[in-house]
Design an enzyme around this catalytic site. Sequence first.
Site, PDB file in Angstrom:
ATOM      1  N   ASP A 218     -17.766 -29.772  37.338  1.00  0.00           N
ATOM      2  CA  ASP A 218     -17.072 -28.797  38.182  1.00  0.00           C
ATOM      3  C   ASP A 218     -16.278 -27.846  37.278  1.00  0.00           C
ATOM      4  O   ASP A 218     -16.669 -27.628  36.141  1.00  0.00           O
ATOM      5  CB  ASP A 218     -16.198 -29.551  39.204  1.00  0.00           C
ATOM      6  CG  ASP A 218     -16.018 -28.762  40.495  1.00  0.00           C
ATOM      7  OD1 ASP A 218     -15.540 -27.615  40.399  1.00  0.00           O
ATOM      8  OD2 ASP A 218     -16.345 -29.263  41.582  1.00  0.00           O
ATOM      9  N   HIS A 241     -18.247 -25.236  35.949  1.00  0.00           N
ATOM     10  CA  HIS A 241     -18.120 -24.065  36.818  1.00  0.00           C
ATOM     11  C   HIS A 241     -17.191 -23.003  36.252  1.00  0.00           C
ATOM     12  O   HIS A 241     -16.864 -22.045  36.929  1.00  0.00           O
ATOM     13  CB  HIS A 241     -17.655 -24.496  38.213  1.00  0.00           C
ATOM     14  CG  HIS A 241     -18.659 -25.352  38.934  1.00  0.00           C
ATOM     15  ND1 HIS A 241     -18.468 -25.822  40.208  1.00  0.00           N
ATOM     16  CD2 HIS A 241     -19.873 -25.822  38.548  1.00  0.00           C
ATOM     17  CE1 HIS A 241     -19.516 -26.548  40.582  1.00  0.00           C
ATOM     18  NE2 HIS A 241     -20.373 -26.567  39.585  1.00  0.00           N
TER      19      HIS A 241
END
Length: 395
Positions: A218, A241
Amino acid sequence: MASRALSCKFCPIVFFLVLVWGVQARKVFNVEMFGAVGNGKTDNTKAFSDAFRSACQYNGRSRILVPMGTFLVWSNVYKGPCKGPIDFKVKGNIKAHAGPVGLDHWFTFRYIDRLSITGGGTFDGQGHTAWPHNDCMKNPNCKSLPVSIRFDFVTNSLIRRITSLDSKNFHINIFECDNIRIERLRIIAPAESPNTDGIHVALSENIKIQNSTIATGDDCISLGPGSKKVEVLRVKCGPGHGISIGSLGKSHPYDVSGITVRNSRFDGTDNGLRIKTWAPSLKSKVHDIIFEDVIMNNVRNPILIEQQYCPSGNCDKSKASSVQIQDVWFKHIRGTSQSQAAVNLQCSSLYPCKNINLADINLSYKGLKGAANATCLNVQGSAWGVQRPNLEACV
Ligand SMILES: *[C@@H]1O[C@H](CO)[C@@H](O)[C@H](O)[C@H]1NC(C)=O
Ligand SMILES: *[C@@H]1O[C@H](CO)[C@@H](O)[C@H](O)[C@H]1NC(C)=O
Ligand SMILES: *[C@@H]1O[C@H](CO)[C@@H](O)[C@H](O)[C@H]1NC(C)=O
């Protein structure tokens, strides 16, 4: 003259005393003295907890030592206030229990001043035993999996030269903290692991993250509501991310300000530098943000502002965000974009972005056909220096 000569006569003695004090200063509490066994099988939660309690009660500088070996430890809160500074020195491998565990933390450090976590060792969260239980994409009432290391109400502290491996949820969470330095950290989890944010900060200030490598599933770093004076320097991010301010405006109306990301690099991440807010949202502000000297290598969305962030479709796309974004600099951002949308600034129609500055942007599209482009909505600002893609339509 005489008094000077006199004082200098004592210099070696003073020096010697300081040296002795320095060496003796840290009282060591080896977890093995409290019954810990580093065989990877014995549960050592009580030994860790007892070592911490003794160190915390010690009137002076203390060190909790985790020697070489693999130490299985259950979730626990290490709670201060303590009587002196504590160094939690991890040389070995600390291993979490398998499965989802049913708690939101593994190591929580709370109400501690002058804590340092050092030593070159590893916190292995055993994430692969819990990730299949993460149903948060489908279930809004999902049970949260444990965050590997939580700092709650911790001040003047340091995490240096530690590896966080395969966390079940976030690797590190910083909440209500002041003056935390994070240095030479290695954060590792597979690209497909869910919610394994590297470092999440909220309601905290004076946070410095530097010389670290974050490869996770993430956000590398996410800065939530109330993050102030956060400096990110020389961080290598990817997979993951990217670095994100937000999501903001969902349930906490706290401003975010004074964020700097500098001399950093993204490799193959979904996003690079991103600000995201919910729509509709509570009213707050994001201001004084500097992104400077950043290299993008094959990043899907290198520069991104999303003010209608709506990940699971449960928000109203016809509403606008009430988070005001202003005074943001993107300077000297260069490299390659995986999609044509190298620059994409989607600001709120209710509170358009103000004073957004783009300088020396040199991003090229990696694909065979077409070129990188810039898309902007409700943005006021300026651009100068290299403008690749063309930013004319933007500011
Ligand atoms: C971080 O890296 C830079 C450049 O390699 C180095 O000069 C600096 O001393 C490092 N700082 C820390 C705290 O590791
Ligand atoms: C932009 O980057 C490309 C590829 O790295 C480089 O060849 C080019 O010289 C750069 N342009 C400017 C104006 O700096
Ligand atoms: C950017 O490129 C994409 C893909 O070709 C296209 O859909 C979009 O309309 C372009 N945007 C602008 C502003 O040209």
